[in-house]
Motif scaffolding. Structure first.
Motif, PDB file in Angstrom:
ATOM      1  N   SER A  28      -1.071 -16.724 -33.654  1.00 47.25           N
ATOM      2  CA  SER A  28      -0.916 -17.711 -32.211  1.00 47.25           C
ATOM      3  C   SER A  28      -1.830 -18.858 -32.160  1.00 47.25           C
ATOM      4  CB  SER A  28      -0.887 -16.768 -31.198  1.00 47.25           C
ATOM      5  OG  SER A  28      -2.175 -16.313 -31.034  1.00 47.25           O
ATOM      6  N   ASP A  31      -0.860 -21.496 -34.917  1.00 52.62           N
ATOM      7  CA  ASP A  31       0.186 -22.323 -34.020  1.00 52.62           C
ATOM      8  C   ASP A  31      -0.081 -23.204 -33.165  1.00 52.62           C
ATOM      9  OD1 ASP A  31       1.994 -21.204 -36.188  1.00 52.62           O
ATOM     10  OD2 ASP A  31       2.590 -19.792 -34.516  1.00 52.62           O
ATOM     11  N   GLN A  32      -1.005 -22.823 -32.179  1.00 52.25           N
ATOM     12  CA  GLN A  32      -1.139 -23.712 -31.027  1.00 52.25           C
ATOM     13  C   GLN A  32      -2.124 -24.794 -31.714  1.00 52.25           C
ATOM     14  OE1 GLN A  32      -3.417 -21.024 -28.685  1.00 52.25           O
ATOM     15  NE2 GLN A  32      -1.578 -20.348 -27.687  1.00 52.25           N
TER      16      GLN A  32
END
Length: 77
Positions: A28, A31-32
C-alpha cells in the motif's frame, strides 16, 4: 511449552502471518507513493519543485520567485 510438531506448526503459522502483514504494509505504501508522483504534473522552471496543477504552480511562482517574470504557460491561468 510446545514441542516437536506443535513447535514447527506454530513457527510456520507465525512466519506466514508476518509475511502477510509485511506484504500488506509494503504494497500500500508503494501504491500511494506512485499515485502521488503521478498527480504531480507541473515543474517549477527555477527551483524544480513539482506541482499538481497550474493554479498551484502560479501561486508558488508568485510567492517564491516574485522578482522573476511569470512563465508564458502561467500567464493564461
Amino acid at each position: 511449552m510446545a514441542r516437536g510438531q506443535q513447535k514447527i506448526q506454530s513457527q510456520q503459522k507465525a512466519a506466514e502471518k508476518q509475511a502477510k502483514m509485511k506484504k500488506q504494509a509494503g504494497h500500500s505504501a508503494n501504491d500511494q507513493k506512485k499515485a502521488a508522483m503521478a498527480a504531480l504534473k507541473s515543474t517549477c522552471a527555477i527551483c524544480k519543485a513539482l506541482m499538481p496543477d497550474p493554479k498551484t504552480y502560479k501561486q508558488h511562482f508568485e510567492n517564491k520567485h516574485p522578482k522573476n517574470e511569470l512563465p508564458a504557460e502561467l500567464k493564461e491561468v
